[in-house]
Write an enzyme that holds these catalytic residues in place. Structure first.
Site, mmCIF file in Angstrom:
data_model
loop_
_atom_site.group_PDB
_atom_site.id
_atom_site.type_symbol
_atom_site.label_atom_id
_atom_site.label_comp_id
_atom_site.label_asym_id
_atom_site.label_seq_id
_atom_site.Cartn_x
_atom_site.Cartn_y
_atom_site.Cartn_z
ATOM 1 N N HIS A 132 40.294 22.748 43.076
ATOM 2 C CA HIS A 132 39.126 22.295 43.834
ATOM 3 C C HIS A 132 39.499 21.290 44.934
ATOM 4 O O HIS A 132 38.680 20.986 45.806
ATOM 5 C CB HIS A 132 38.117 21.645 42.881
ATOM 6 C CG HIS A 132 36.692 21.835 43.300
ATOM 7 N ND1 HIS A 132 36.317 22.058 44.611
ATOM 8 C CD2 HIS A 132 35.534 21.836 42.584
ATOM 9 C CE1 HIS A 132 35.002 22.189 44.679
ATOM 10 N NE2 HIS A 132 34.503 22.051 43.466
ATOM 11 N N THR A 177 46.472 38.142 36.924
ATOM 12 C CA THR A 177 46.865 38.337 35.530
ATOM 13 C C THR A 177 45.847 39.231 34.838
ATOM 14 O O THR A 177 44.646 39.121 35.088
ATOM 15 C CB THR A 177 46.987 36.989 34.783
ATOM 16 O OG1 THR A 177 47.353 37.233 33.419
ATOM 17 C CG2 THR A 177 45.683 36.216 34.813
#
Length: 432
Positions: A394, A342
């Site tokens: 994560h 993006t």
């Protein structure tokens, strides 16, 4: 009694037959199936009025699903009868309208597009162009200084409130208009009205997915900065030749996409996602490109970006961005990406933490390029720098992979020659 029954039947039979025949004449246009997971759509806009004649295959309405906007066409020619209203939520298979295929075509109704093709003119003929009369310049009453500023700054004189005698525009009037663009001095800037507006299916989906990403992933963001000087030098040197040979502009997106594809192959967990108790790895790079469309953010996909050259990537970006702005993207073009890029820099963003595009596990955020003082070999040097951010899940990507991925992208961008092989050309030559 038998005579009365016969008389009754003879009276109602024509009406029954007529009703049945009329029902057969009306062709129902229903909401088509647009995707496996989509069960309802919204009627955004009617393109044909109730009672209007439509030709076969003519676009009659615009529908919006949770992923894309699409159009429906008249299956036969006839007079349209609207059943659903604009803003209605419709299930797949619901009737949108009906078309009276037996209705007489009114005089002056447009002919089908296929029948309107004009004979091709010979190449030697030049079509005559009607000369338009030159617009009459509107006289502006202004002092010489004010008139000079208006001409220099290209200010619309209608947006200036004159304060001089006989409606003459003074210098201060022009300066006031320049200092307060979009409103006239002395008038109320805003009203006190509230304007409710129904949330579109696309905006609902964006909201739901963003909240889902925040609530279901262990999202973390790591940052780095890139010296964009080498890439800018390559663009400056070769952009004209690149446009001449390939027909597309050489932008930053192709450099970032190419760099990400190499880094994704080195750090495959960044290109993977969690599916239940499994981790799905990909041997390909389907890069999603976040694009700001009129109705919200959409994320079309460049398939097998790792196999495309720079021109192929740029052409894909242009095609997908154009479709997004025209609301022409299909569901297939927005489904199945493995990693997202993006670019908030086009809006002036200096730094941000992009949200993961689930079910993907990572997204790279680009930002604007700013000249900043940097220490190089003990000297302060002004360099065009860009902050880059990698938001990642994560649960699947550890700090080593996230930081290593971003550092690898930085190395490739600061040394564009590495993008040819993904590593140093000499190392590639020597197979080191």
């Amino acid at each position: 009694m038998g005579f009365q029954q016969n008389l009754f039947l003879s009276a109602i039979l024509p009406e029954i037959c007529t009703t049945k025949f009329t029902t057969q004449m009306a062709l129902e246009i229903k909401v088509p199936t647009v995707g496996e997971s989509i069960s309802e759509v919204t009627l955004v806009k009617w393109l044909k009025n109730d009672g209007e004649w439509v030709n076969r295959d003519e676009v009659i309405a615009e529908l919006e699903s949770e992923k894309a906007t699409f159009e429906i066409n008249a299956e036969q020619a006839g007079v349209i009868k609207q059943i659903a209203k604009e803003g209605d939520t419709l299930a797949i298979g619901d009737v949108v309208c009906s078309v009276d295929t037996e209705a007489a075509k009114p005089e002056g109704a447009p002919a089908p597009v296929a029948a309107e093709k004009a004979p091709e003119a010979s190449k030697s003929e030049t079509p005559a162009i009607a000369e338009k009369p030159a617009p009459v310049a509107e006289e502006v009453k202004a002092t010489p200084v004010a008139a000079a500023i208006i001409a220099d700054k290209k200010v619309d004189s209608k947006a200036i409130t004159p304060s001089g005698s006989n409606g003459k525009i003074l210098k201060q009037d022009v300066l006031e208009a320049l200092s307060n663009p979009g409103r006239k001095p002395g008038t109320t800037a805003f009203g006190r009205q509230d304007r409710p507006e129904k949330m579109s299916n696309l905006r609902k989906t964006i909201s739901r997915r963003l909240v889902e990403a925040k609530n279901t992933t262990a999202m973390l963001t790591t940052f780095n900065e890139v010296d964009m000087g080498p890439v800018m030098e390559v663009r400056k040197k070769f952009k004209d030749k690149f446009k001449e040979v390939h027909g597309v502009n050489l932008g930053f997106m192709s450099f970032f996409t190419k760099a990400c594809c190499y880094a994704l192959q080195e750090f495959p967990s960044v290109n993977a996602y969690i599916d239940g108790e499994n981790i799905i790895f990909h041997d390909y790079c389907d890069i999603s490109i976040a694009v700001s469309a009129p109705k919200g953010l959409v994320v079309p996909v460049i398939r097998n970006a790792e196999s495309l050259n720079m021109a192929g990537i740029e052409a894909a970006v242009v095609e997908l961005a154009t479709k997004a702005k025209n609301n022409k993207l299909t569901i297939e073009e927005m489904t199945g990406g493995t990693f997202t890029i993006t670019n908030g820099g086009i809006f002036g963003s200096m730094m941000s933490t992009p949200i993961i595009n689930i079910p993907q596990s990572a997204i790279l955020g680009m930002h604007n390029i700013v000249e900043r003082p940097m220490a190089v070999n003990g000297q302060v040097v002004i360099k065009p720098m860009m902050y880059v951010a990698l938001s990642y899940d994560h649960r699947i990507i550890d700090g080593r992979e996230s930081v290593g991925f971003l550092v690898r992208v930085k190395q490739l961008l600061e040394n564009p020659s590495l993008l040819l092989f993904g590593k140093d050309p000499v190392d590639a030559l020597l197979e080191l």
